[in-house]
Scaffold this active site. Structure first.
Site, short mmCIF file in Angstrom:
data_model
loop_
_atom_site.label_atom_id
_atom_site.label_comp_id
_atom_site.label_asym_id
_atom_site.label_seq_id
_atom_site.Cartn_x
_atom_site.Cartn_y
_atom_site.Cartn_z
N PRO A 105 0.77 -1.24 0.00
CA PRO A 105 0.00 0.00 0.00
C PRO A 105 0.80 1.30 0.00
O PRO A 105 0.81 2.04 0.98
CB PRO A 105 -0.85 -0.14 1.27
CG PRO A 105 -0.01 -0.96 2.18
CD PRO A 105 0.71 -1.94 1.29
N CYS A 106 1.39 1.62 -1.14
CA CYS A 106 2.13 2.88 -1.26
C CYS A 106 1.20 4.09 -1.14
O CYS A 106 1.65 5.20 -0.82
CB CYS A 106 2.92 2.93 -2.56
SG CYS A 106 2.00 2.50 -4.03
N HIS A 107 -0.10 3.88 -1.36
CA HIS A 107 -1.06 4.99 -1.23
C HIS A 107 -1.16 5.49 0.21
O HIS A 107 -1.66 6.58 0.44
CB HIS A 107 -2.44 4.59 -1.77
CG HIS A 107 -3.04 3.42 -1.07
ND1 HIS A 107 -2.72 2.11 -1.39
CD2 HIS A 107 -3.95 3.35 -0.06
CE1 HIS A 107 -3.42 1.30 -0.62
NE2 HIS A 107 -4.16 2.02 0.20
#
Length: 161
Positions: free
Chosen positions: A121-123
């Site tokens: 989850p880079c978001h």
């Protein structure tokens, strides 16, 4: 490696599997991607992603292949997986977490090179002060993902579970 594409609230989303693990993900349709899962891992990935986008799943269990990258990038990607659902950290906080306090920009580069977005989850990484900056899938998708997670996290907190 075979690609499968699925519809989602953030548009088409493609997932690559090798029969044993997810090896990649991409915003949009990858040329040649199948519209139906091609193996057991892509079936599991598609089911988990659909449940995630429906607000029913907060932790992925589908196996992920160890992505190629520098030691620093792999450390950042591992740190991303430890950010709790519905929460965010700043690029600077992740840099400190991986032992490189002055490397906030390098964390941003590692985020951009994340080969398995959403599942890794880079978001959940934001700019200083919570500012929404940079996202390989576009800021509109980042906002939708963060809003989805925040809404689910609030509903679960309010309902006690």
């Amino acid at each position: 490696m075979r690609w499968t594409v699925l519809e989602s609230p953030i548009g088409e989303f493609s997932v690559a599997t090798d029969g044993a693990a997810v090896r990649g993900a991409h915003f949009g349709r990858v040329e040649g991607a199948a519209d139906e899962p091609v193996d057991a891992v892509s079936t599991q990935a598609a089911a988990e992603l659909r449940a995630y986008f429906a607000g029913e799943l907060t932790d992925f269990t589908v196996p992920l292949a160890a992505p190629r990258g520098s030691d620093f990038e792999r450390a950042v990607w591992a740190a991303m997986t430890r950010i709790p659902y519905g929460e965010t950290l700043t690029y600077g906080e992740v840099a400190r977490d991986v032992g490189e306090a002055g490397a906030a920009r390098a964390v941003g580069v590692a985020c951009n090179r994340n080969p398995i977005p959403v599942l890794v989850p880079c978001h959940r990484i934001v700019g200083a002060g919570g500012k929404l900056v940079g996202f390989g899938g576009g800021l509109d998708r980042k906002v939708k993902l963060l809003e989805l997670e925040a809404g689910v996290a609030l509903r679960r907190a309010w309902s006690g579970g």
